[in-house]
Design an enzyme around this catalytic site. Structure first.
Site, short mmCIF file in Angstrom:
data_model
loop_
_atom_site.label_atom_id
_atom_site.label_comp_id
_atom_site.label_asym_id
_atom_site.label_seq_id
_atom_site.Cartn_x
_atom_site.Cartn_y
_atom_site.Cartn_z
N SER A 1 0.81 -1.23 0.00
CA SER A 1 0.00 0.00 0.00
C SER A 1 0.84 1.27 0.00
O SER A 1 1.89 1.34 0.64
CB SER A 1 -0.87 -0.02 1.26
N GLU B 1 0.12 3.64 1.68
CA GLU B 1 0.13 4.08 3.08
C GLU B 1 1.53 3.88 3.70
O GLU B 1 1.88 4.54 4.67
CB GLU B 1 -0.94 3.29 3.84
N TYR C 1 -1.42 0.36 10.69
CA TYR C 1 -1.70 -0.32 9.41
C TYR C 1 -0.52 -0.15 8.45
O TYR C 1 -0.05 -1.11 7.84
CB TYR C 1 -2.99 0.25 8.80
P1 NAP Z 1 -11.29 -4.88 1.97
O1 NAP Z 1 -12.49 -4.56 1.14
O2 NAP Z 1 -11.24 -4.40 3.38
O3 NAP Z 1 -11.09 -6.47 1.95
C1 NAP Z 1 -10.26 -7.13 2.85
C2 NAP Z 1 -10.57 -8.60 2.83
O4 NAP Z 1 -9.73 -9.28 3.78
C3 NAP Z 1 -12.02 -8.96 3.22
O5 NAP Z 1 -12.46 -9.97 2.36
C4 NAP Z 1 -11.86 -9.48 4.64
O6 NAP Z 1 -12.87 -10.37 5.02
C5 NAP Z 1 -10.54 -10.19 4.50
N1 NAP Z 1 -9.92 -10.50 5.81
C6 NAP Z 1 -9.73 -9.66 6.86
N2 NAP Z 1 -9.11 -10.30 7.86
C7 NAP Z 1 -8.92 -11.58 7.45
C8 NAP Z 1 -8.34 -12.72 8.04
N3 NAP Z 1 -7.85 -12.71 9.28
N4 NAP Z 1 -8.27 -13.87 7.31
C9 NAP Z 1 -8.79 -13.92 6.06
N5 NAP Z 1 -9.38 -12.87 5.46
C10 NAP Z 1 -9.43 -11.71 6.13
O7 NAP Z 1 -9.97 -4.33 1.25
P2 NAP Z 1 -9.72 -3.97 -0.30
O8 NAP Z 1 -9.97 -2.53 -0.49
O9 NAP Z 1 -10.38 -4.98 -1.15
O10 NAP Z 1 -8.14 -4.15 -0.38
C11 NAP Z 1 -7.55 -5.43 -0.68
C12 NAP Z 1 -6.12 -5.45 -0.16
O11 NAP Z 1 -5.38 -4.39 -0.77
C13 NAP Z 1 -5.98 -5.24 1.34
O12 NAP Z 1 -4.86 -5.99 1.76
C14 NAP Z 1 -5.68 -3.76 1.48
O13 NAP Z 1 -4.98 -3.51 2.67
C15 NAP Z 1 -4.81 -3.55 0.24
N6 NAP Z 1 -4.82 -2.20 -0.33
C16 NAP Z 1 -6.01 -1.59 -0.62
C17 NAP Z 1 -5.99 -0.34 -1.21
C18 NAP Z 1 -7.28 0.37 -1.55
O14 NAP Z 1 -7.22 1.59 -1.79
N7 NAP Z 1 -8.40 -0.33 -1.65
C19 NAP Z 1 -4.76 0.28 -1.51
C20 NAP Z 1 -3.58 -0.39 -1.22
C21 NAP Z 1 -3.61 -1.64 -0.65
P3 NAP Z 1 -14.17 -9.86 5.85
O15 NAP Z 1 -15.17 -9.47 4.80
O16 NAP Z 1 -14.54 -11.06 6.65
O17 NAP Z 1 -13.74 -8.69 6.70
N1 GDD Z 2 -12.46 7.27 6.42
C1 GDD Z 2 -12.59 8.60 6.50
N2 GDD Z 2 -13.73 9.13 7.04
N3 GDD Z 2 -11.58 9.39 6.06
C2 GDD Z 2 -11.74 10.72 6.13
C3 GDD Z 2 -12.89 11.32 6.65
C4 GDD Z 2 -13.93 10.48 7.15
O1 GDD Z 2 -14.96 10.92 7.64
N4 GDD Z 2 -12.75 12.66 6.55
C5 GDD Z 2 -11.58 12.90 6.00
N5 GDD Z 2 -10.95 11.72 5.73
C6 GDD Z 2 -9.59 11.60 5.17
C7 GDD Z 2 -8.67 10.72 6.02
O2 GDD Z 2 -8.17 11.47 7.14
C8 GDD Z 2 -7.62 10.35 4.99
O3 GDD Z 2 -6.64 11.35 4.93
C9 GDD Z 2 -8.39 10.32 3.66
O4 GDD Z 2 -9.68 10.94 3.93
C10 GDD Z 2 -8.63 8.93 3.07
O5 GDD Z 2 -9.16 8.09 4.07
P1 GDD Z 2 -9.71 6.61 3.75
O6 GDD Z 2 -10.70 6.65 2.65
O7 GDD Z 2 -10.13 6.01 5.04
O8 GDD Z 2 -8.45 5.87 3.13
P2 GDD Z 2 -6.89 5.81 3.56
O9 GDD Z 2 -6.13 6.65 2.58
O10 GDD Z 2 -6.71 6.07 5.00
O11 GDD Z 2 -6.56 4.27 3.34
C11 GDD Z 2 -6.98 3.57 2.15
O12 GDD Z 2 -5.98 3.66 1.17
C12 GDD Z 2 -4.75 2.99 1.48
C13 GDD Z 2 -3.80 3.22 0.31
O13 GDD Z 2 -3.17 4.45 0.43
C14 GDD Z 2 -7.29 2.12 2.55
O14 GDD Z 2 -7.90 1.49 1.45
C15 GDD Z 2 -6.04 1.36 2.88
O15 GDD Z 2 -6.35 -0.01 3.09
C16 GDD Z 2 -5.07 1.52 1.71
O16 GDD Z 2 -3.88 0.82 1.96
#
Ligand code: NAP
Ligand code: GDD
Length: 331
Positions: free
Chosen positions: A124, A126, A148
């Site tokens: 990520s 992050e 995280y």
């Molecule tokens: P998500 O919607 O939160 O999906 C996470 C998945 O992991 C869910 O299916 C969850 O199952 C499963 N899980 C959680 N804990 C587990 C455990 N102990 N054993 C097995 N499965 C488990 O996340 P996503 O947005 O699809 O992201 C997919 C991956 O990419 C994650 O690793 C995330 O950290 C990473 N990532 C996401 C982003 C983004 O912007 N979306 C960016 C960079 C990296 P449940 O439904 O049971 O909770």
């Molecule tokens: N969730 C949330 N809720 N975020 C808020 C809010 C609110 O009400 N208001 C402002 N934000 C700001 C957060 O402070 C952050 O800076 C930004 O919106 C994005 O927040 P999220 O959508 O929660 O995503 P994230 O950037 O913290 O994390 C996501 O992206 C990562 C990749 O950079 C997640 O998907 C992570 O799993 C992923 O790795």
């Protein structure tokens, strides 16, 4: 013969898009889901006759080994994680166990069952946290700002380490934020899209948010799962930054979303310090040059298209009264 893929986290946003993508490519798809007391397969129910679902948990090594022995995949996509950043301060140990150590459990299971299996780790942006340079590339040093982010940095390094120690085909995809109508309701983009739809339909009167100045490089999840697959089709394993190279603030997302339904955001948005984080990631911006040049990956969906698609899908869902979204309002 079809290739076999195993996807952990298949019930999540990315898991559902990746499953669709791999099925369209002719793969035999297997997904791993942890056991939950209520059903959490809403994102993949439409695929249930096309792939095989297994129970397993990244906290339980034996479940991973058993699953690999049973499925014998050509490719493993490790998407499972505790992925919501704020929860990682409330549950730092759990987050480290799943999002960090879980990667070692999966890698080690692959190493012992069949080390020729190709492995993708969902790393990520992050990890860049308090960014050391902008934009961020594969060479930018990490400075994670949340438990995280720290857990993901561990997952990244252990993936590189298993590749270099054991010659495994293991890739770390450093993906920037990617969203979709399937995004969890607690993430800011979906929270905004859903609130805009509720306000438009008279179901709500305000939207409470935290830091409107935070900036992210937001793309569409469907584009990003394609990059995951591309990484596993190369001659040699490597790590790639995946993002659009464009950065927008939360405020801009809000403006476009409210504009799309003909409302003025300033009449509805309330800044609530409850949503501020103990340490914020102020800005993230990808330099995706390597992914473009080596993988040939380019995103297809623009920022404005993404915002509009998310709002429209929530409007549709609420107007047709899909019970899940009616009930799930984020506090
Ligand atoms: P998500 O919607 O939160 O999906 C996470 C998945 O992991 C869910 O299916 C969850 O199952 C499963 N899980 C959680 N804990 C587990 C455990 N102990 N054993 C097995 N499965 C488990 O996340 P996503 O947005 O699809 O992201 C997919 C991956 O990419 C994650 O690793 C995330 O950290 C990473 N990532 C996401 C982003 C983004 O912007 N979306 C960016 C960079 C990296 P449940 O439904 O049971 O909770
Ligand atoms: N969730 C949330 N809720 N975020 C808020 C809010 C609110 O009400 N208001 C402002 N934000 C700001 C957060 O402070 C952050 O800076 C930004 O919106 C994005 O927040 P999220 O959508 O929660 O995503 P994230 O950037 O913290 O994390 C996501 O992206 C990562 C990749 O950079 C997640 O998907 C992570 O799993 C992923 O790795």
């Amino acid at each position: 013969m079809s290739k076999i893929a195993l996807v952990t986290g298949i019930s999540g946003q990315d898991g559902s898009y990746l499953a669709e993508f791999l099925l369209a490519k002719g793969y035999e798809v297997h997904g791993m889901m942890r056991r939950t007391s209520t059903k959490s397969s809403g994102r993949i129910d439409h695929l249930k006759d096309k792939f095989t679902l297994h129970e397993g948990d990244l906290l339980d090594s034996t479940s991973l080994t058993r699953l690999l022995e049973q499925v014998r995949p050509d490719e493993v996509y490790n998407l499972a994680a505790q992925s919501f950043v704020p929860v990682s301060w409330e549950q730092p140990i759990f987050t480290s166990e799943v999002t960090g150590l879980g990667v070692t459990r999966m890698l080690d299971a692959v190493l012992h069952v069949d080390k020729s299996t190709r492995f993708y780790q969902a790393s990520s942006s992050e990890m860049f946290g308090k960014v050391r340079e902008s934009p961020q590339s594969e060479a930018t040093p990490f400075y994670p700002r949340s438990p995280y982010g720290v857990a993901k940095a561990y997952g990244h390094h252990i993936t590189v380490n298993y590749r270099e120690s054991y010659g495994m085909y293991a890739c770390s995809g450093i993906l920037f934020n990617h969203e979709s109508p399937r995004r969890g309701l607690e993430f800011v983009t979906r929270k905004i899209a859903n609130a805009v739809a509720r306000i438009k339909l008279g179901l709500d009167e305000e939207l409470r948010l935290g830091n409107l100045d935070a900036k992210r490089d937001w793309g569409h999840a469907r584009d990003y799962v394609r990059a995951m697959w591309m990484m596993l089709q190369q001659d040699a394993p490597d790590d790639y930054v995946v993002g659009t190279g464009e950065m927008h603030s939360v405020r801009e997302f809000v403006e476009i979303a409210f504009d799309h339904v003909g409302l003025d955001w300033q009449e509805y948005v309330v800044v609530d310090p409850k949503f501020y984080r103990p340490a914020e990631v102020d800005q993230l911006l990808a330099n995706p040059t390597k992914a473009r040049e080596k993988l040939g990956w380019v995103p297809k969906v623009t920022f404005e298209e993404l915002v509009r698609e998310m709002v429209d899908k929530d409007l549709d869902g609420l107007a047709t009264k899909k019970p899940l979204d009616m009930k799930l309002k984020v506090a």
